[in-house]
Design an enzyme around this catalytic site. Structure first.
Site, mmCIF file in Angstrom:
data_model
loop_
_atom_site.group_PDB
_atom_site.id
_atom_site.type_symbol
_atom_site.label_atom_id
_atom_site.label_comp_id
_atom_site.label_asym_id
_atom_site.label_seq_id
_atom_site.Cartn_x
_atom_site.Cartn_y
_atom_site.Cartn_z
ATOM 1 N N ASP A 94 7.198 -4.094 -7.968
ATOM 2 C CA ASP A 94 6.909 -2.946 -6.739
ATOM 3 C C ASP A 94 8.249 -2.017 -6.404
ATOM 4 O OD1 ASP A 94 4.680 -4.522 -6.397
ATOM 5 O OD2 ASP A 94 5.515 -5.745 -4.897
ATOM 6 N N GLU B 195 -3.751 0.082 -2.552
ATOM 7 C CA GLU B 195 -2.406 -0.234 -2.061
ATOM 8 C C GLU B 195 -1.317 0.583 -2.175
ATOM 9 O OE1 GLU B 195 -3.428 -4.959 -2.765
ATOM 10 O OE2 GLU B 195 -2.145 -4.057 -4.006
#
Length: 521
Positions: A15, A188
């Site tokens: 991420d 997301e």
């Protein structure tokens, strides 16, 4: 042509989020249940990165006691605005439970960072901040649509203004995008950018596994409506099949260099020994450009590659990190982490200077607690890890040695223990919560050298009374149990010294003189 090699940050560093301050670049990644949280890296060429600290490095910022595996800190975003760095993220109390979003600030990216500003009324995960040129600040995140989900993992992206002075969301909460494709799932990681009069919303879709993807929409107004690109997904490897050497590409953040070029960082994995990803999700770098006012990622090839043309930036290498840790410092190297927020009584670098001392405590590595364990990431497909341990177990449940862990139910413990009254060195394999002593051998001394080697998915375990005089305990033990593809979750393998008294009190301890980790691929 100068080239660089992916991943730019190897091992469990997922991420990624990036920002630039003049000629300096800063990057953060997720850490889930590990402490300290959110490592921060510095680069001047986008290729060579040096860790300069952790954003969440004290209990007042991050209390992880009881946090289950793969909960904790998810998907940080780093931004810089008018002399201040901002890191915003989600604290997941439980993977199927409450999510709490917060941000911290710093003037120096190496720290110290502030205590959290918790945001009320901020549902969902993966928050990001956008500083508009009119002075307003916007929060973006995901949530279940107010009208309900039409299919599994159906999410939408929402936006709301943030008052930084008050530390509160203000104004209306707006739904701005329901994804790029019909029946898309797990929308997301929203990031907003502004270029040439357009607001661009880049998100992750398709889950963080094999079907991961990057999609984009744009609008002339920050509040929308947003138009989905007809080229979506603009980056994915799912069409390449599970035999691809780079898989689950997604979760991108983009950056413009001081020269006007554009690049992206994203997560991806390197499967080996089949579709197994022991190293977890890693940080990759790739070029991008703009065409017809839309981003084009990995132009010409359309995919992330292990070797790509370098950015047009002066190369800036950092001194090589030492592979040997003698534990001479009063603080642990930044590469070491703990499972959850540690108790100061669990370890010491000063009780016996030059040694890492782990105190035996009731907490073990098979529960949602904070064991006496100091670990670092496995960052290579092939590696050797070696240490020397001084330890004498006094009770049946006292053990110490090297731990290789994916989570509480999937791990190897290479440990000194008591079998009845006999001291032994043994390898315990824990798979799906079931334990098996793979091999055991008597060992009488209180000083033992331990070595673990990995050749792909084959793990080898050696021990000895002296360095370089090794006895084989186990050869070619299958390491696939350390992959998330067997164990589940979102993390990668950690390895390092551990000690426990497994449910009982003890005043015993284990001393580790040094630790050596050397990767070869």
């Amino acid at each position: 042509m100068n080239t660089f090699k992916n991943p730019i940050i190897s091992g469990f560093y997922p991420d990624p989020s990036i920002c630039r301050v003049e000629e300096d670049y800063y990057l953060v990644t997720s850490t889930f249940e590990y402490f300290p949280g959110v490592p921060i890296f510095h680069s001047r060429d986008l290729v060579n990165w040096k860790q300069i600290g952790h954003v969440l490095d004290r209990p007042s910022q991050l209390e992880l006691s009881g946090t289950e595996p793969s909960a904790g800190i998810w998907a940080p975003t780093i931004r810089y605005h008018e002399g201040t760095f901002y890191m915003i993220t989600t604290f997941v109390v439980a993977r199927r439970g409450k999510r709490r979003n917060f941000y911290v600030t710093a003037k120096d990216p190496a720290g110290p960072w502030s205590d959290p500003v918790w945001l009320e009324g901020a549902p969902g995960i993966d928050p990001s901040l956008f500083f508009d040129d009119d002075g307003k600040v916007y929060y973006t995140g995901n949530r279940v649509p107010p009208t309900g989900q039409t299919h599994h993992k159906h999410e939408e992206i929402w936006l709301q203004e943030l008052d930084l002075d008050a530390g509160k969301l203000v104004g209306d909460r707006l739904s701005i995008w329901d994804g790029a494709l019909k029946n898309a799932h797990a929308q997301e990681a929203p990031h907003l950018y502004k270029k040439n009069g357009y607001y661009y919303l880049i998100i992750a879709e398709g889950g963080t596994g094999y079907t991961h993807a990057v999609t984009v929409a744009r609008s002339k107004s920050v509040t929308g409506p947003y138009e989905s690109s007809k080229r979506n997904p603009i980056l994915t490897h799912r069409h390449l099949g599970k035999q691809s050497k780079i898989v689950n590409v997604g979760h991108a953040d983009i950056i413009e260099t001081q020269n006007g070029d554009w690049w992206l960082v994203c997560l991806a994995s390197r499967p080996y020994g089949g579709h197994y990803r022991n190293l977890g999700r890693e940080t990759f770098l790739a070029p991008m450009t703009w065409e017809d006012d839309w981003p084009v990622m990995c132009p010409d090839t359309g995919k992330i590659e292990f070797e790509m043309e370098s950015p047009d930036l002066p190369e800036h290498k950092w001194p090589s990190l030492p592979t040997f840790d003698s534990f001479e410092s009063k603080e642990l190297d930044l590469r070491w982490n703990f499972l959850r927020t540690p108790d100061e009584a669990s370890y010491s670098l000063t009780d016996r200077p030059g040694f890492l001392r782990l105190n035996l405590r009731p907490e073990s590595t098979v529960e949602y607690n904070t064991p006496s364990f100091v670990g670092r990431r496995q960052q290579h497909l092939d590696f050797t890890a070696t240490t020397v341990l001084e330890f004498s177990p006094a009770k049946q449940n006292e053990t110490a040695g090297l731990l290789l862990i994916q989570n509480h139910d999937y791990q190897f413990r290479f440990e000194v223990a008591l079998n009845e009254r006999e001291q032994v060195i043994q390898l315990v394999r824990r798979e799906g919560g079931n334990e098996k002593v793979v091999a055991s051998s008597p060992f009488k001394g209180n000083v033992i050298y331990l070595k673990v080697e990995a050749d792909g998915q084959d793990y080898y375990f050696y021990y000895g009374e002296k360095p370089d005089q090794w006895s084989v305990l186990v050869e070619k033990e299958d390491g696939r149990i350390l992959s998330t593809d067997k164990a589940g979750g979102f993390t990668g393998v950690y390895l390092g010294p551990f000690a426990t008294s497994a449910g009982t009190t003890s005043d015993n301890y284990a001393d580790f003189d040094w630790f050596h980790y050397q990767g070869t691929e």
